[in-house]
Design a protein around this motif. Structure first.
Motif, short mmCIF file in Angstrom:
data_model
loop_
_atom_site.label_atom_id
_atom_site.label_comp_id
_atom_site.label_asym_id
_atom_site.label_seq_id
_atom_site.Cartn_x
_atom_site.Cartn_y
_atom_site.Cartn_z
N ILE A 288 -8.47 -3.39 -11.95
CA ILE A 288 -7.42 -2.42 -12.19
C ILE A 288 -8.03 -1.03 -12.27
CG2 ILE A 288 -5.61 -1.70 -13.77
CD1 ILE A 288 -5.59 -4.74 -14.64
N SER A 289 -9.10 -0.89 -13.03
CA SER A 289 -9.72 0.43 -13.14
C SER A 289 -10.34 0.84 -11.81
CB SER A 289 -10.77 0.43 -14.24
OG SER A 289 -11.83 -0.44 -13.93
N THR A 290 -10.79 -0.12 -11.00
CA THR A 290 -11.35 0.19 -9.69
C THR A 290 -10.30 0.85 -8.82
OG1 THR A 290 -12.81 -1.72 -9.85
CG2 THR A 290 -12.51 -0.77 -7.67
N CYS A 291 -9.08 0.34 -8.87
CA CYS A 291 -8.00 0.90 -8.06
C CYS A 291 -7.65 2.31 -8.51
CB CYS A 291 -6.77 0.01 -8.13
SG CYS A 291 -7.05 -1.61 -7.38
N ILE A 292 -7.70 2.54 -9.80
CA ILE A 292 -7.41 3.89 -10.31
C ILE A 292 -8.56 4.84 -9.98
CG2 ILE A 292 -6.92 5.25 -12.39
CD1 ILE A 292 -4.64 3.33 -11.50
N LYS A 293 -9.81 4.35 -10.07
CA LYS A 293 -10.96 5.19 -9.72
C LYS A 293 -10.94 5.56 -8.24
CE LYS A 293 -14.09 3.34 -13.18
NZ LYS A 293 -15.24 2.45 -13.42
N LYS A 294 -10.45 4.64 -7.40
CA LYS A 294 -10.37 4.89 -5.96
C LYS A 294 -8.95 5.33 -5.58
CE LYS A 294 -13.95 1.56 -4.72
NZ LYS A 294 -14.26 0.39 -3.90
N TYR A 295 -8.40 6.22 -6.37
CA TYR A 295 -7.00 6.64 -6.25
C TYR A 295 -6.61 7.03 -4.83
CZ TYR A 295 -2.68 8.43 -8.34
OH TYR A 295 -1.38 8.61 -8.70
N PHE A 296 -7.41 7.87 -4.19
CA PHE A 296 -7.12 8.34 -2.84
C PHE A 296 -8.09 7.78 -1.80
CE2 PHE A 296 -5.21 11.76 -5.39
CZ PHE A 296 -3.93 11.75 -4.85
N ASP A 297 -8.79 6.71 -2.13
CA ASP A 297 -9.80 6.14 -1.23
C ASP A 297 -9.16 5.07 -0.35
OD1 ASP A 297 -12.04 5.32 0.05
OD2 ASP A 297 -13.02 4.46 -1.71
N PHE A 298 -8.88 5.44 0.90
CA PHE A 298 -8.28 4.51 1.85
C PHE A 298 -9.33 3.91 2.77
CE2 PHE A 298 -4.77 6.98 0.37
CZ PHE A 298 -3.69 6.11 0.40
N SER A 299 -10.60 4.16 2.50
CA SER A 299 -11.67 3.62 3.33
C SER A 299 -12.37 2.49 2.58
CB SER A 299 -12.68 4.72 3.69
OG SER A 299 -13.27 5.22 2.51
N GLY A 300 -13.08 1.69 3.32
CA GLY A 300 -13.79 0.59 2.70
C GLY A 300 -12.97 -0.68 2.65
N ARG A 301 -13.41 -1.60 1.81
CA ARG A 301 -12.80 -2.92 1.74
C ARG A 301 -12.51 -3.29 0.30
NH1 ARG A 301 -16.55 -6.47 5.81
NH2 ARG A 301 -15.13 -8.10 5.15
N ALA A 302 -11.47 -4.11 0.10
CA ALA A 302 -11.11 -4.59 -1.24
C ALA A 302 -10.96 -6.10 -1.19
CB ALA A 302 -9.81 -3.96 -1.71
N ARG A 303 -11.60 -6.77 -2.11
CA ARG A 303 -11.50 -8.23 -2.19
C ARG A 303 -10.10 -8.65 -2.61
NH1 ARG A 303 -16.31 -10.70 -5.51
NH2 ARG A 303 -15.27 -12.55 -4.73
#
Length: 105
Positions: free
Chosen positions: A1-16
């Motif tokens: 949850i905190s990862t998603c908030i930390k990457k608020y505007f990060d549309f690059s990379g990958r998410a498990r």
């Protein structure tokens, strides 16, 4: 949850899958909490806060399965939303793809 908030505007990379589904679970639990306490207007404010992170984690999840983030547009056609749901359920690409290395390793 905190990862998603930390990457608020990060549309690059990958998410498990776990990152995506824990964020969805958190949002559902907050919605249930607001509805339980009869505060749906506060969920609207909360939803505005998590709209961008929800989109970014979905795009990163699509990247993890080897799909472009533009696949999110398929959800505009209601019956085809099942395809998007299938994409977030499938496993990660095991190898490095053009959005980065597999986050499992």
């Amino acid at each position: 949850i905190s990862t998603c908030i930390k990457k608020y505007f990060d549309f690059s990379g990958r998410a498990r899958r776990s990152e995506y589904w824990y964020f969805v679970l958190f949002n559902v639990l907050v919605l249930i909490g607001f509805l339980f306490f009869a505060l749906p207007e506060f969920y609207g404010i909360f939803y505005l806060f998590v709209l961008i992170p929800s989109l970014s984690v979905l795009v990163r999840r699509l990247h993890d399965t080897g799909k472009s983030g533009w696949w999110i547009l398929i959800s505009l056609i209601p019956i085809l939303s099942i395809v998007l749901f299938f994409f977030v359920l499938i496993d990660s690409e095991s190898k490095t793809n053009k959005w980065g290395k597999n986050p499992k390793f």
